[in-house]
Write a protein that holds these residues in place. Structure first.
Motif, PDB file in Angstrom:
ATOM      1  N   SER A  93       0.862  -1.174   0.000  1.00  0.00           N
ATOM      2  CA  SER A  93       0.000   0.000   0.000  1.00  0.00           C
ATOM      3  C   SER A  93       0.900   1.225   0.000  1.00  0.00           C
ATOM      4  O   SER A  93       1.890   1.275   0.734  1.00  0.00           O
ATOM      5  N   TYR A  94       0.577   2.186  -0.830  1.00  0.00           N
ATOM      6  CA  TYR A  94       1.386   3.396  -0.941  1.00  0.00           C
ATOM      7  C   TYR A  94       0.625   4.547  -0.298  1.00  0.00           C
ATOM      8  O   TYR A  94      -0.472   4.889  -0.737  1.00  0.00           O
ATOM      9  N   ILE A  95       1.206   5.113   0.732  1.00  0.00           N
ATOM     10  CA  ILE A  95       0.538   6.169   1.488  1.00  0.00           C
ATOM     11  C   ILE A  95       1.240   7.488   1.194  1.00  0.00           C
ATOM     12  O   ILE A  95       2.443   7.630   1.442  1.00  0.00           O
ATOM     13  N   PRO A  96       0.489   8.475   0.659  1.00  0.00           N
ATOM     14  CA  PRO A  96       1.112   9.766   0.340  1.00  0.00           C
ATOM     15  C   PRO A  96       1.647  10.447   1.599  1.00  0.00           C
ATOM     16  O   PRO A  96       1.068  10.341   2.672  1.00  0.00           O
ATOM     17  N   ALA A 104       5.015   6.475   1.561  1.00  0.00           N
ATOM     18  CA  ALA A 104       5.412   5.385   2.445  1.00  0.00           C
ATOM     19  C   ALA A 104       4.855   4.092   1.869  1.00  0.00           C
ATOM     20  O   ALA A 104       3.726   4.054   1.385  1.00  0.00           O
ATOM     21  N   VAL A 105       5.640   3.058   1.892  1.00  0.00           N
ATOM     22  CA  VAL A 105       5.192   1.757   1.410  1.00  0.00           C
ATOM     23  C   VAL A 105       5.002   0.868   2.632  1.00  0.00           C
ATOM     24  O   VAL A 105       5.929   0.656   3.408  1.00  0.00           O
ATOM     25  N   VAL A 106       3.783   0.391   2.810  1.00  0.00           N
ATOM     26  CA  VAL A 106       3.476  -0.477   3.943  1.00  0.00           C
ATOM     27  C   VAL A 106       2.765  -1.727   3.431  1.00  0.00           C
ATOM     28  O   VAL A 106       2.156  -1.725   2.363  1.00  0.00           O
ATOM     29  N   LYS A 107       2.847  -2.785   4.234  1.00  0.00           N
ATOM     30  CA  LYS A 107       2.135  -4.010   3.906  1.00  0.00           C
ATOM     31  C   LYS A 107       0.711  -3.909   4.438  1.00  0.00           C
ATOM     32  O   LYS A 107       0.476  -3.313   5.480  1.00  0.00           O
ATOM     33  N   ARG A 108      -0.226  -4.497   3.711  1.00  0.00           N
ATOM     34  CA  ARG A 108      -1.596  -4.607   4.195  1.00  0.00           C
ATOM     35  C   ARG A 108      -2.125  -5.974   3.784  1.00  0.00           C
ATOM     36  O   ARG A 108      -1.618  -6.586   2.835  1.00  0.00           O
ATOM     37  N   TRP A 109      -3.109  -6.458   4.523  1.00  0.00           N
ATOM     38  CA  TRP A 109      -3.668  -7.778   4.269  1.00  0.00           C
ATOM     39  C   TRP A 109      -5.103  -7.640   3.828  1.00  0.00           C
ATOM     40  O   TRP A 109      -5.943  -7.129   4.558  1.00  0.00           O
TER      41      TRP A 109
END
Length: 161
Positions: A93-96, A104-109
Motif C-alpha cells: 500500500s502506498y501512502i502519500p 510510504a510503502v506499507v504491507k496490508r492484508w
C-alpha cells in the motif's frame, strides 16, 4: 468499562481527544497495537480496529494476540476497504506523505469476505461474519468490508470431536 485507544500516530490520538472529550476514563496510548496488546494485562469486552492494525498486521500475528486480550465471548471487529480483485493476502500500500517525499510503502492484508472465517476460526474465534457495506448512493467512496468474530471459550486446536 473504560475505552482504550491505541495508535502509532500522535495526531490520530489528538483527534480522538477532540472527538470524545467527555469519554469517562478514556486511556490513549501511542504505540504499535500488536506490541501494546501483547504486553497488556487488561481483558477487554471488545477490540475494534479502525482501518489500522487489523489491516496492516498479518492476521496470523494479530488474531491470537487480540484473542488473548478478549474475555470469552468478547468481540473482535474491524472494517477494511474492500479487497482489490486478485490482490489477496499481503499486498503493498502506498501512502502519500509530504509533497517532497516519496510515499510510504506499507504491507496490508486483504481478503475476500468468505476468506476471513477460516482464518479467524483457526485462531479460536467463533460466529465469524464478514460482509460488504455499500457506499452511500451517488458517492465516490468504495464502501467497506466489516469483519466481526467472537472469542470462543476453547483454546485453538483443542476442539472436541
Amino acid at each position: 468499562m473504560k475505552p482504550v485507544g491505541v495508535d502509532l500516530s500522535a495526531q490520530q490520538l489528538g483527534k480522538a481527544c477532540q472527538r470524545w472529550p467527555g469519554a469517562d476514563g478514556m486511556e490513549l496510548h501511542q504505540a504499535d497495537a500488536l506490541t501494546y496488546l501483547a504486553g497488556n494485562f487488561t481483558v477487554f469486552d471488545a477490540v475494534y480496529g479502525v482501518f489500522g492494525a487489523s489491516w496492516f498486521t498479518g492476521p496470523v500475528l494479530l488474531s491470537p494476540v487480540v484473542r488473548a486480550g478478549l474475555k470469552p465471548g468478547g468481540v473482535f471487529a474491524f472494517p477494511q476497504r474492500p479487497p482489490v480483485e486478485g490482490c489477496y493476502g499481503c499486498s503493498a500500500s502506498y501512502i502519500p506523505r509530504g509533497p517532497d517525499e516519496d510515499p510510504a510503502v506499507v504491507k496490508r492484508w486483504d481478503y475476500e469476505p468468505d476468506a476471513w472465517a477460516p482464518i479467524l476460526k483457526e485462531h479460536g474465534y467463533v460466529d465469524v461474519s464478514a460482509s460488504m457495506i455499500a457506499p452511500p448512493s451517488g458517492s465516490r467512496l468504495t464502501g467497506a468490508l466489516l469483519v466481526r468474530a467472537v472469542r470462543g471459550s476453547q483454546e485453538p486446536g483443542s476442539e472436541q470431536p
